[in-house]
Design a protein around this motif. Structure first.
Motif, mmCIF file in Angstrom:
data_model
loop_
_atom_site.group_PDB
_atom_site.id
_atom_site.type_symbol
_atom_site.label_atom_id
_atom_site.label_comp_id
_atom_site.label_asym_id
_atom_site.label_seq_id
_atom_site.Cartn_x
_atom_site.Cartn_y
_atom_site.Cartn_z
ATOM 1 N N PRO A 83 -3.526 3.074 5.538
ATOM 2 C CA PRO A 83 -2.631 2.761 4.424
ATOM 3 C C PRO A 83 -3.435 2.481 3.156
ATOM 4 N N SER A 84 -3.060 3.119 2.069
ATOM 5 C CA SER A 84 -3.733 2.883 0.795
ATOM 6 C C SER A 84 -2.807 2.227 -0.218
ATOM 7 N N LYS A 85 -1.516 2.164 0.097
ATOM 8 C CA LYS A 85 -0.548 1.523 -0.785
ATOM 9 C C LYS A 85 0.634 1.082 0.067
ATOM 10 N N THR A 86 1.156 -0.113 -0.215
ATOM 11 C CA THR A 86 2.320 -0.619 0.510
ATOM 12 C C THR A 86 3.178 -1.448 -0.434
ATOM 13 N N CYS A 87 4.387 -1.754 0.021
ATOM 14 C CA CYS A 87 5.216 -2.727 -0.676
ATOM 15 C C CYS A 87 4.643 -4.120 -0.382
ATOM 16 N N GLU A 88 5.091 -5.110 -1.091
ATOM 17 C CA GLU A 88 4.563 -6.473 -0.928
ATOM 18 C C GLU A 88 4.699 -6.970 0.514
ATOM 19 N N GLU A 89 5.831 -6.661 1.150
ATOM 20 C CA GLU A 89 6.091 -7.149 2.511
ATOM 21 C C GLU A 89 5.114 -6.599 3.539
ATOM 22 N N LEU A 90 4.496 -5.478 3.235
ATOM 23 C CA LEU A 90 3.579 -4.839 4.193
ATOM 24 C C LEU A 90 2.117 -4.913 3.757
ATOM 25 N N LYS A 91 1.795 -5.746 2.798
ATOM 26 C CA LYS A 91 0.413 -5.865 2.320
ATOM 27 C C LYS A 91 -0.568 -6.220 3.454
ATOM 28 N N PHE A 92 -0.067 -6.892 4.488
ATOM 29 C CA PHE A 92 -0.936 -7.260 5.615
ATOM 30 C C PHE A 92 -1.522 -6.029 6.314
ATOM 31 N N LEU A 93 -0.944 -4.867 6.095
ATOM 32 C CA LEU A 93 -1.455 -3.637 6.711
ATOM 33 C C LEU A 93 -2.721 -3.134 6.034
ATOM 34 N N MET A 94 -2.965 -3.578 4.832
ATOM 35 C CA MET A 94 -4.117 -3.120 4.075
ATOM 36 C C MET A 94 -5.380 -3.801 4.597
ATOM 37 N N LYS A 95 -6.429 -3.015 4.765
ATOM 38 C CA LYS A 95 -7.680 -3.578 5.270
ATOM 39 C C LYS A 95 -8.751 -3.466 4.232
#
Length: 95
Positions: A83-95
């Motif tokens: 993931p290179s971009k997410t909504c605020e609710e899914l920011k935890f997916l960013m590493k």
């Protein structure tokens, strides 16, 4: 991270016989932190699972425990992505 794309290769009446066992498998994987989201395709030709397991070989071992896999009811296509971009609710997916 992986997208698991399941495609049924048998009639739904055969799939439904193992649906509760499949749900138990999913619940276990959620409890272990391996799966993030899952659901049926529309039309009901299979399902999609979002997994945060890091290696394909580890994920393949996990999938091998799925009753749909054990009983040869579905094909599994794995797509790895970062993931290179997410909504605020899914920011935890960013590493």
């Amino acid at each position: 991270m992986f997208i698991i794309n399941l495609t049924y290769k048998t009639e739904l009446k055969n799939v439904d016989k193992f649906l509760n066992a499949h749900i138990d498998f999913l619940n276990e994987q959620y409890e272990l932190g391996h799966f993030l989201a899952s659901g049926r395709k529309i039309p009901r030709t299979g399902g999609i699972i979002l997994s945060n397991v890091e290696s394909q070989s580890e994920l393949e071992k996990i999938i091998g425990k799925d009753p749909f896999k054990k009983n040869d009811l579905a094909d599994y296509n794995l797509t790895e992505f970062v993931p290179s971009k997410t909504c605020e609710e899914l920011k935890f997916l960013m590493k």
